[in-house]
Design an enzyme around this catalytic site. Structure first.
Site, short mmCIF file in Angstrom:
data_model
loop_
_atom_site.label_atom_id
_atom_site.label_comp_id
_atom_site.label_asym_id
_atom_site.label_seq_id
_atom_site.Cartn_x
_atom_site.Cartn_y
_atom_site.Cartn_z
N THR A 88 0.84 -1.20 0.00
CA THR A 88 0.00 0.00 0.00
C THR A 88 0.87 1.25 0.00
OG1 THR A 88 -1.73 -1.18 1.19
CG2 THR A 88 -1.79 1.23 1.29
N ASN A 167 -5.79 -8.93 -8.06
CA ASN A 167 -5.88 -9.70 -6.82
C ASN A 167 -7.19 -10.45 -6.67
OD1 ASN A 167 -6.33 -6.71 -6.60
ND2 ASN A 167 -7.35 -7.33 -4.71
N SER A 215 5.14 -6.56 -2.38
CA SER A 215 4.86 -6.67 -0.94
C SER A 215 5.37 -8.00 -0.38
CB SER A 215 3.35 -6.55 -0.70
OG SER A 215 3.06 -6.81 0.66
N CYS A 341 -10.20 -7.04 1.35
CA CYS A 341 -10.52 -5.67 1.75
C CYS A 341 -12.01 -5.37 1.59
CB CYS A 341 -9.72 -4.68 0.94
SG CYS A 341 -8.01 -5.21 0.74
C1 LIG Z 1 -2.23 -6.92 -0.97
C2 LIG Z 1 -2.17 -5.96 -2.12
C3 LIG Z 1 -1.75 -4.64 -1.92
C4 LIG Z 1 -1.42 -4.10 -0.56
O1 LIG Z 1 -0.21 -4.62 -0.06
P1 LIG Z 1 0.02 -4.54 1.55
O2 LIG Z 1 1.44 -4.99 1.71
O3 LIG Z 1 -0.97 -5.47 2.16
O4 LIG Z 1 -0.16 -3.13 1.96
C5 LIG Z 1 -1.69 -3.81 -3.01
N1 LIG Z 1 -2.01 -4.24 -4.24
C6 LIG Z 1 -2.40 -5.50 -4.48
C7 LIG Z 1 -2.72 -5.94 -5.87
C8 LIG Z 1 -2.50 -6.41 -3.43
O5 LIG Z 1 -2.91 -7.65 -3.66
#
Ligand SMILES: *Cc1c(COP(=O)(O)O)cnc(C)c1O
Length: 403
Positions: A88, A167, A215, A341
Site C-alpha cells: 500500500t 488480486n 509486498s 478488503c
Molecule cells: C495486498 C495488495 C496490496 C497491498 O499490499 P500490503 O502490503 O498489504 O499493503 C496492493 N495491491 C495488491 C494488488 C495487493 O494484492
C-alpha cells in the site's frame, strides 16, 4: 461424558477436520527460512544500519544484500529498490511521489477501474486535490485495452498506473505493451505487481516498467514490508519525510528484520519460480475445471489463461458468496469472496462490476487462491465438499427455486 472426555472428543474432531488454506492472495505463511533469518536480525544483529559501529555496519550489509536479492527477482539494479512499509505504501509513494515531482508538467493520471484500493483510493484522494484521473474500463475478462491507454494520454499526463495481476480475478494485463505506449509518449508507467512478483517472471527492463510495487507478505515474507522499484533517473518526491534513508525517498530507520526476510523470500521465490508456477497452474486448472464440471450455472471470473497461476474465482449463481465462505470454513477450507478488503462489506466487488458482471452474480463470487504448500489432495477435498455445499445453499435460496 466427563469434562476430560468432552475435551478429548473435541480435540479428536479438530484433528479430523482437514485444514486447507486457499487464501494466498490475502496473505501467505512466512517461510521457516525467512523466520529464521529474521530472528537473527532481531536477537543478534540488532544494530541501526545508520550507526558507524560494527553492529550498525553488519545491519547495513544485510540490508544491502536484501536489496540485491529483491532487485534480482525483477531484473532491476539494487540502487533502484526502495524499501517501504508494504505494498500500500509503495503504491502511495509511486503515485503521489510522481505527481508531486512532475507537477510542472501536468496533473493527469491514467489508471484502470479494477485496481487495488491502494491505487484507486490514492487516485481519488489526488482528485480531491486538483488532479485529473482517467479510470480506463476493462473487458469482460478484466483486460485493459492498450489502445485505450494510448487514446487517454494527453500532454498533461504524468503517470499511467495499471496493475500486473489482479488480486480478485487474477487477470494479467498486457503490461509490456502498455509500458511501451507510455514510454513512446514520454509518460512514466507504474505497475502494482504485488500479486505477480514471485509468482510469474517479471523483468522491469524487458517490460518497459518505470515503477513497480511489491509486498513481502504476498510472497511468503513478513507483513509490513514492501518495495517500490524506481527506474534509475526517475525523480520521485518522498511521501514520508525525515532522515536521509533510502536515498531520501523513504525516511525512517530501516525495518531490518522485515527487509532481510523479504530479501530471503525473494531469493527463494526466484529459485523455485518455474517449478512452482507449473505446479500451481496444474492445481488451478484442476480446481477450475472440476468446479465448472460438477456445479451447474457457474461462471469463471477473469481470463481463462492470462491469469495468475494461483487464482480461481467463480460465481456460483443464486448463492451469496458470504454464506459459501462460512460453510467452507466449517469444513476447514479458507477461501474469500472478492478481496480481503471488500469482504465484510456488502458492496459487490468493484472489479466484477467493472467487468460487467451483474450485481446478483457478483455477490456470489468465490475466490480460492492456491499456494506453494497446496496439493492435489487439497483440490480433491474441495471437489468432495463444494458441490454438496452449493446444492444445499441453492435449495435454501429463493432466487434458485424461482429461477
Ligand atoms: C495486498 C495488495 C496490496 C497491498 O499490499 P500490503 O502490503 O498489504 O499493503 C496492493 N495491491 C495488491 C494488488 C495487493 O494484492
Amino acid at each position: 461424558m466427563c469434562a476430560n472426555e468432552v475435551r478429548a472428543s473435541k480435540m479428536e474432531r479438530n484433528e479430523t477436520v482437514r485444514k486447507v488454506y486457499l487464501d494466498h492472495a490475502a496473505t501467505t505463511p512466512v517461510r521457516p527460512e525467512v523466520v529464521e533469518i529474521m530472528s537473527e536480525y532481531m536477537l543478534e544483529v540488532y544494530g541501526n544500519p545508520s550507526s558507524v559501529h560494527s553492529f550498525g555496519r553488519e545491519a547495513r550489509k544485510a540490508v544491502d544484500k536484501a536489496r540485491e536479492q529483491v532487485a534480482n527477482l525483477i531484473g532491476a539494479g539494487p540502487e533502484e529498490i526502495v524499501f517501504t512499509g508494504g505494498g500500500t505504501e509503495a503504491d502511495n509513494l509511486a503515485i503521489k511521489g510522481i505527481v508531486e515531482a512532475q507537477a510542472k508538467k501536468g496533473n493527469h493520471i491514467i489508471t484502470s477501474a479494477i485496481e487495488h484500493h491502494a491505487v484507486l483510493h490514492t487516485c481519488e484522494y489526488l482528485e480531491k486535490h486538483g488532479c485529473k484521473v482517467t479510470y480506463l474500463p476493462v473487458d469482460s475478462d478484466g483486460l485493459v485495452d492498450p489502445g485505450d491507454v494510448k487514446k487517454a494520454i494527453t500532454p498533461q499526463t504524468v503517470l499511467v498506473t495499471i496493475m500486473t495481476g489482479n488480486n480478485e480475478v487474477g487477470t494479467i494485463q498486457p503490461v509490456k505493451e502498455i509500458g511501451a505506449i507510455a514510454r513512446e509518449r514520454g509518460v512514466l508507467f507504474h505497475t502494482d505487481a504485488v500479486q505477480a512478483t514471485g509468482q510469474i517472471p517479471i523483468d522491469v527492463r524487458e517490460m518497459n516498467i518505470d515503477l513497480l510495487s511489491g509486498s513481502g507478505h504476498k510472497m511468503y515474507g513478513p507483513k509490513g514490508i514492501g518495495i517500490l522499484y524506481v527506474r534509475k533517473g526517475v525523480k520521485i518526491s518522498p511521501v514520508i519525510h525525515g532522515g536521509a534513508h533510502e536515498r531520501r525517498r523513504r525516511a525512517g530507520t530501516e525495518n531490518v528484520p522485515g527487509i532481510v526476510g523479504l530479501g530471503k523470500a525473494a531469493e527463494l521465490s526466484m529459485a523455485e519460480l518455474p517449478e512452482r508456477q507449473a505446479n500451481l497452474v496444474h492445481l488451478r486448472d484442476r480446481l477450475i475445471d472440476g468446479i465448472v464440471e460438477r456445479i451447474s450455472e457457474v461462471k469463471l471470473n477473469g481470463h481463462r489463461t492470462r491469469r495468475l497461476p494461483n487464482n480461481c474465482n467463480v460465481s456460483i449463481k443464486y448463492i451469496e458468496g458470504e454464506s459459501m465462505l462460512l460453510n467452507l470454513d466449517m469444513v476447514g477450507i479458507a477461501a474469500s469472496s472478492g478481496s480481503a478488503c471488500t469482504s465484510g462489506s456488502l458492496e459487490p466487488s468493484h472489479v466484477l462490476l467493472a467487468m460487467g458482471v451483474p450485481h446478483e452474480i457478483a455477490h456470489g463470487s468465490l475466490r480460492m487462491t492456491l499456494g506453494r504448500q497446496n496439493t492435489d489432495e487439497d483440490v480433491d477435498y474441495v471437489m468432495q465438499v463444494l458441490p454438496s455445499i452449493a446444492k444445499k445453499l441453492r435449495e435454501m435460496s429463493p432466487l434458485y427455486s424461482r429461477g
